[in-house]
Design a protein around this motif. Structure first.
Motif, short mmCIF file in Angstrom:
data_model
loop_
_atom_site.label_atom_id
_atom_site.label_comp_id
_atom_site.label_asym_id
_atom_site.label_seq_id
_atom_site.Cartn_x
_atom_site.Cartn_y
_atom_site.Cartn_z
N TYR A 170 -24.08 -28.21 -19.77
CA TYR A 170 -23.05 -29.40 -19.07
C TYR A 170 -23.78 -29.85 -20.14
O TYR A 170 -22.88 -31.37 -20.45
CB TYR A 170 -24.22 -29.72 -18.18
N SER A 174 -20.46 -32.91 -21.74
CA SER A 174 -20.17 -34.26 -21.50
C SER A 174 -20.29 -35.07 -22.87
O SER A 174 -20.40 -35.93 -22.75
CB SER A 174 -22.44 -34.90 -20.91
N ASN A 177 -16.98 -34.46 -23.61
CA ASN A 177 -16.31 -35.29 -22.56
C ASN A 177 -16.34 -37.88 -23.68
O ASN A 177 -15.62 -37.94 -23.17
CB ASN A 177 -16.43 -35.75 -21.47
N LEU A 178 -17.42 -37.45 -23.73
CA LEU A 178 -17.25 -39.14 -24.05
C LEU A 178 -16.54 -39.36 -25.33
O LEU A 178 -16.43 -40.36 -25.36
CB LEU A 178 -19.23 -38.92 -24.08
N TRP A 190 -12.41 -41.51 -16.45
CA TRP A 190 -13.75 -40.14 -16.47
C TRP A 190 -13.58 -39.13 -17.69
O TRP A 190 -14.58 -38.92 -17.74
CB TRP A 190 -13.65 -39.99 -15.23
N SER A 193 -13.61 -35.10 -16.82
CA SER A 193 -14.01 -35.23 -14.71
C SER A 193 -12.50 -35.49 -14.29
O SER A 193 -12.84 -34.90 -13.35
CB SER A 193 -15.65 -36.53 -15.67
N GLY A 204 -14.59 -33.35 -12.51
CA GLY A 204 -15.59 -34.24 -12.16
C GLY A 204 -16.26 -33.54 -10.63
O GLY A 204 -17.62 -33.78 -10.77
N TRP A 252 -31.48 -39.06 -12.85
CA TRP A 252 -30.51 -38.04 -13.04
C TRP A 252 -29.39 -37.54 -12.09
O TRP A 252 -28.35 -37.91 -11.77
CB TRP A 252 -30.81 -36.62 -14.12
N GLU A 256 -26.14 -38.88 -10.99
CA GLU A 256 -24.57 -37.78 -11.22
C GLU A 256 -23.90 -38.78 -9.58
O GLU A 256 -22.82 -38.36 -9.98
CB GLU A 256 -25.09 -36.39 -10.71
N ARG A 259 -21.24 -41.03 -9.64
CA ARG A 259 -20.18 -40.85 -11.15
C ARG A 259 -19.04 -39.99 -9.69
O ARG A 259 -18.49 -39.67 -9.84
CB ARG A 259 -20.63 -39.93 -11.20
#
Length: 266
Positions: A170, A174, A177-178, A190, A193, A204, A252, A256, A259
């Motif tokens: 994960y 992440s 993706n960023l 996004w 995602s 996502g 966290w 999540e 999102r």
């Protein structure tokens, strides 16, 4: 206490005990039995009740910070940076020394400011998601706690190993993706995602469901740590580590769920 064994009756310990028994009245004995049990402060040992109190204080400060972050625009960025730094400081500090109340509460305040600001941002782009995320967080935490308390779910070496592998995967996803979003390689807000769909379902949302399950198991690990700490008579200060772990996981989980609901709206 009486004994017919002269070997015992002649010892100083027995004589002192007999003398004490003869001088203690029935009323005094009744007062001793009726006196309250020793608390965590008296024994300086970790208890579930004391850990719950520490957790409640931490979340109280987090909520106050969230209100500040919601009202003051732009402050959440500083809260995010400070909170991230304090998270690592707490983790490394708790491994080498007794957990610190100051560090835990400072983390709660900084993360609260971040949570408040990011929640307002999400609310502006998808009205109602904050309430949904809060309710979802309460439900997941409540169900997980109930299942753990009833003994239906427990931490295990095999499950923890799977959880660690999933966590690494994960984190890698992440980060990728960023980078794609920041560099403009993926124009979707996004990133992967939102742009990647499996059977018409955004990636996502699928990953989000898996992450919620990971968060639930992370809570199990937190509860298990507290249970083991109490069982092993850990120092009272370790309760702050329990509060920090639960807070870290709940934040966290909440982010999540924010999102997930925002992607679902889009």
């Amino acid at each position: 206490m009486a004994t017919s064994n002269p070997a015992f009756s002649q010892t100083p310990a027995f004589q002192n005990s007999s003398a004490m028994n003869s001088t203690v009245s029935a009323e005094q004995l009744q007062e001793l039995y009726a006196s309250p049990s020793a608390t965590a402060a008296d024994t300086d040992r970790m208890t579930v009740e004391d850990t719950i109190k520490k957790t409640g204080i931490s979340f109280g400060i987090l909520v106050v910070g969230a209100l500040i972050g919601w009202v003051v625009p732009g402050l959440w960025i500083a809260g995010m940076v400070v909170g991230l730094v304090l998270a690592f400081v707490n983790i490394f500090h708790n491994r080498k020394k007794l957990p610190s109340a100051g560090l835990t509460l400072a983390y709660a305040g900084a993360q609260g400011i971040f949570i408040g600001g990011i929640s307002r941002f999400y609310e502006e782009i998808a009205s109602g998601v904050v309430v949904q995320a809060v309710l979802g967080t309460v439900v997941v935490v409540g169900v997980t706690l109930a299942l753990f308390a009833s003994g239906k779910i427990r931490a295990s070496a095999k499950a923890t190993k799977i959880w660690l592998i999933a966590m690494i995967g994960y984190v890698v996803f992440s980060l990728i993706n960023l980078v794609l979003i920041w560099t403009g390689a993926n124009s979707d807000p996004w990133g992967l995602s939102g742009s990647v769909k499996i059977f018409g379902i955004p990636l996502g949302l699928i990953i989000g469901v898996l992450v919620v399950i990971m968060c639930a198991y992370s809570l199990v690990l937190d509860f298990d740590m507290i249970q083991q700490g109490v069982k092993n008579r850990a120092p009272r200060a370790v309760g702050w580590a329990g509060a920090f772990g639960i807070m870290l996981t709940v934040i966290w989980l909440y982010l999540e769920l924010l999102r997930i609901f925002a992607i679902a709206r889009n």
